[in-house]
Motif scaffolding. Structure first.
Motif, mmCIF file in Angstrom:
data_model
loop_
_atom_site.group_PDB
_atom_site.id
_atom_site.type_symbol
_atom_site.label_atom_id
_atom_site.label_comp_id
_atom_site.label_asym_id
_atom_site.label_seq_id
_atom_site.Cartn_x
_atom_site.Cartn_y
_atom_site.Cartn_z
ATOM 1 N N VAL A 173 109.478 -28.736 -45.366
ATOM 2 C CA VAL A 173 108.368 -29.634 -45.019
ATOM 3 C C VAL A 173 108.905 -30.931 -44.430
ATOM 4 N N PRO A 174 108.310 -31.428 -43.352
ATOM 5 C CA PRO A 174 108.676 -32.764 -42.886
ATOM 6 C C PRO A 174 108.195 -33.818 -43.862
ATOM 7 N N MET A 175 108.959 -34.901 -43.986
ATOM 8 C CA MET A 175 108.592 -36.014 -44.850
ATOM 9 C C MET A 175 108.788 -37.288 -44.051
ATOM 10 N N VAL A 176 107.678 -37.943 -43.728
ATOM 11 C CA VAL A 176 107.716 -39.131 -42.888
ATOM 12 C C VAL A 176 107.351 -40.347 -43.730
ATOM 13 N N VAL A 177 108.288 -41.259 -43.890
ATOM 14 C CA VAL A 177 108.024 -42.498 -44.634
ATOM 15 C C VAL A 177 107.048 -43.335 -43.826
ATOM 16 N N THR A 178 105.946 -43.717 -44.459
ATOM 17 C CA THR A 178 104.807 -44.275 -43.734
ATOM 18 C C THR A 178 104.301 -45.548 -44.397
ATOM 19 N N GLY A 179 103.841 -46.493 -43.581
ATOM 20 C CA GLY A 179 103.247 -47.725 -44.083
ATOM 21 C C GLY A 179 101.774 -47.554 -44.392
ATOM 22 N N PHE A 180 101.026 -48.652 -44.364
ATOM 23 C CA PHE A 180 99.679 -48.644 -44.928
ATOM 24 C C PHE A 180 98.581 -49.103 -43.968
ATOM 25 N N GLU A 181 98.963 -49.641 -42.830
ATOM 26 C CA GLU A 181 97.968 -50.047 -41.853
ATOM 27 C C GLU A 181 97.586 -48.858 -40.974
ATOM 28 N N PRO A 182 96.442 -48.927 -40.283
ATOM 29 C CA PRO A 182 95.992 -47.772 -39.495
ATOM 30 C C PRO A 182 97.039 -47.227 -38.541
ATOM 31 N N LEU A 183 97.721 -48.107 -37.800
ATOM 32 C CA LEU A 183 98.726 -47.614 -36.859
ATOM 33 C C LEU A 183 99.927 -47.012 -37.580
ATOM 34 N N ASP A 184 100.282 -47.575 -38.736
ATOM 35 C CA ASP A 184 101.350 -46.980 -39.541
ATOM 36 C C ASP A 184 101.011 -45.523 -39.875
ATOM 37 N N ILE A 185 99.807 -45.323 -40.361
ATOM 38 C CA ILE A 185 99.408 -43.988 -40.815
ATOM 39 C C ILE A 185 99.306 -43.020 -39.645
ATOM 40 N N LEU A 186 98.729 -43.461 -38.547
ATOM 41 C CA LEU A 186 98.628 -42.583 -37.381
ATOM 42 C C LEU A 186 100.007 -42.223 -36.836
ATOM 43 N N GLU A 187 100.925 -43.173 -36.832
ATOM 44 C CA GLU A 187 102.286 -42.876 -36.380
ATOM 45 C C GLU A 187 102.966 -41.885 -37.321
ATOM 46 N N GLY A 188 102.739 -42.045 -38.629
ATOM 47 C CA GLY A 188 103.294 -41.083 -39.577
ATOM 48 C C GLY A 188 102.748 -39.685 -39.345
ATOM 49 N N ILE A 189 101.443 -39.593 -39.113
ATOM 50 C CA ILE A 189 100.820 -38.291 -38.838
ATOM 51 C C ILE A 189 101.380 -37.705 -37.544
ATOM 52 N N ARG A 190 101.497 -38.529 -36.527
ATOM 53 C CA ARG A 190 102.008 -38.051 -35.243
ATOM 54 C C ARG A 190 103.409 -37.454 -35.397
ATOM 55 N N ARG A 191 104.257 -38.145 -36.123
ATOM 56 C CA ARG A 191 105.630 -37.643 -36.305
ATOM 57 C C ARG A 191 105.652 -36.367 -37.136
ATOM 58 N N ALA A 192 104.832 -36.310 -38.174
ATOM 59 C CA ALA A 192 104.806 -35.117 -39.019
ATOM 60 C C ALA A 192 104.299 -33.905 -38.247
ATOM 61 N N VAL A 193 103.227 -34.088 -37.477
ATOM 62 C CA VAL A 193 102.687 -32.977 -36.689
ATOM 63 C C VAL A 193 103.698 -32.526 -35.632
ATOM 64 N N ARG A 194 104.372 -33.467 -35.027
ATOM 65 C CA ARG A 194 105.378 -33.113 -34.023
ATOM 66 C C ARG A 194 106.479 -32.257 -34.649
ATOM 67 N N GLN A 195 106.933 -32.650 -35.830
ATOM 68 C CA GLN A 195 107.946 -31.832 -36.503
ATOM 69 C C GLN A 195 107.426 -30.427 -36.805
ATOM 70 N N LEU A 196 106.212 -30.351 -37.327
ATOM 71 C CA LEU A 196 105.645 -29.054 -37.682
ATOM 72 C C LEU A 196 105.529 -28.146 -36.462
ATOM 73 N N GLU A 197 105.081 -28.710 -35.366
ATOM 74 C CA GLU A 197 104.934 -27.911 -34.142
ATOM 75 C C GLU A 197 106.295 -27.426 -33.627
ATOM 76 N N ARG A 198 107.332 -28.190 -33.887
ATOM 77 C CA ARG A 198 108.678 -27.813 -33.435
ATOM 78 C C ARG A 198 109.431 -26.961 -34.459
ATOM 79 N N GLY A 199 108.809 -26.736 -35.618
ATOM 80 C CA GLY A 199 109.490 -25.976 -36.652
ATOM 81 C C GLY A 199 110.579 -26.758 -37.355
#
Length: 380
Positions: free
Chosen positions: A213-239
């Protein structure tokens, strides 16, 4: 970026959402571990803005919520005793124990005080040498350094009337317990930025590798969370499945070495029960034998208290990410912030409190494969 408003920029948020939509080609389920992240997600409607392929699952990242019922009852017993000043953070006062809470104890004459730091409680012990001062030391790795420092200072100052009621828990063993639970659907994690700011990220690569599983250390503001999601989804799509730090303004790989040394001096790892979830091996801290004199549980001989959760409260399933708060029949009816059945409804980081506060009152349609109540198994 220096200022908090920049982490709420709607144009940057739209760009991140567009990237997530363009990247996600199949369903993915991500768990945010921290209750502060959960509240930010619900407050800003981030989960509703994401493409339907991406689901956010709320994890057990609320320290108030996972404090076991038996520890709450121990706190109530200690706080009720004459000669005790019982100190706590404010969000613990409404957490229900068996039949009452700390507010009720205070109303019945107990000396229960809200403090902003364990060092405030230490100062009360210094000013009131004729009273026993107890601080309710709960939390994840984030609050452990200050609590350890309070005990360290109490010994240095020779204060024999100060003690901690300890219920500290650790994130990595909880992640392992979640991933090994039979009904687990989590495919990636948004790791808690505050915890990693203290402990660093050294414990996470092994978990990411073992469970894929990807694990992305993420902050608490909206852009922090969206960036964390973006990185996690990118990892998942790449396996891929590795640890990424999307919160570099607060988190370093080594964490805070001075804070870690203080924790290790005062505390040792122990098994710990999590409210609504069960016992997780090596998931908590207790005071080392050298500091046993400051352990309120032993000082007040409340080690034998045993309790049972109300059957109608499904907060354990909420904490494991098996259901959303609105899928509990008691949510918003018999369970409200004024009449809570569980801590998730009254904690400032509880998922049920977030849904109630931001008026998420309708139950969602469970995605395919969502565990039903009959299919739920405890984590521990």
């Amino acid at each position: 970026m220096k200022y908090i408003d920049e982490f709420n920029d709607p144009e940057l948020a739209r760009r991140l959402l567009d990237e997530i939509r363009a990247t996600a080609t199949r369903p993915w389920a991500l768990m945010e571990v921290c209750g502060g992240q959960t509240h930010s997600i619900i407050r800003h409607g981030i989960d509703q803005l994401l493409p339907e392929q991406v689901e956010l699952i709320h994890g057990p990242g609320c320290p108030v919520c996972v404090t076991p019922l038996e520890v709450i009852d121990k706190a109530l017993e200690i706080a009720s005793r004459p000669g005790v000043i019982f100190c706590s953070f404010g969000d613990m006062l409404r957490v229900p124990g068996t039949g009452r809470d700390l507010f009720r104890v205070k109303g019945e004459g107990g000396d229960v005080r809200v403090v902003y730091s364990p060092l405030d409680a230490l100062e009360l012990a210094r000013r009131h040498p004729d009273r026993e001062v107890v601080f309710f030391a709960i939390g994840f790795e984030t609050t452990a350094p200050a609590n350890a420092m309070a005990v360290h200072q109490a010994r240095r100052l020779g204060l024999s009337n100060f003690s901690l009621l300890v219920s500290h828990v650790r994130v990595p063993p909880a992640v392992e317990a979640i991933m090994t639970a039979p009904a687990c659907r989590v495919q990636g994690f948004l790791a808690a930025g505050h915890v990693c700011s203290v402990m660093g990220t050294a414990e996470y690569p092994e978990l990411a590798e073992r469970f894929g599983v990807p694990m992305v250390v993420t902050g608490f503001e909206p852009l922090d969370i969206l960036e964390g999601i973006r990185r996690a989804v990118r990892q998942l799509e790449r396996g891929e499945h590795r640890v990424e730090n999307a919160y570099p303004r607060a988190v370093r790989e080594e964490g805070n070495p001075a804070a870690v040394r203080m924790i290790e001096e005062v505390f040792e790892v122990t098994d710990r029960s999590w409210r609504g979830i069960g016992r997780i091996p090596a998931s908590g801290w207790r005071l080392r034998d050298a500091f046993r004199a400051y352990d309120a549980e032993h000082r007040f001989d409340v080690t034998g208290i045993r309790t049972e959760e109300p059957a109608e409260c499904r907060s354990g399933e909420v904490l494991q990410g098996l259901i959303k708060p609105t899928e509990c029949a008691a949510f918003g009816t018999t369970c409200t912030p004024r009449t809570p059945l569980g801590a998730t409804m009254v904690s400032s980081e509880g998922a049920c409190a977030a849904y109630y506060l931001y008026r998420r009152m309708n139950a969602p349609t469970p995605p395919a494969g969502r565990a039903t109540q009959e299919g739920v198994a405890p984590v521990a």
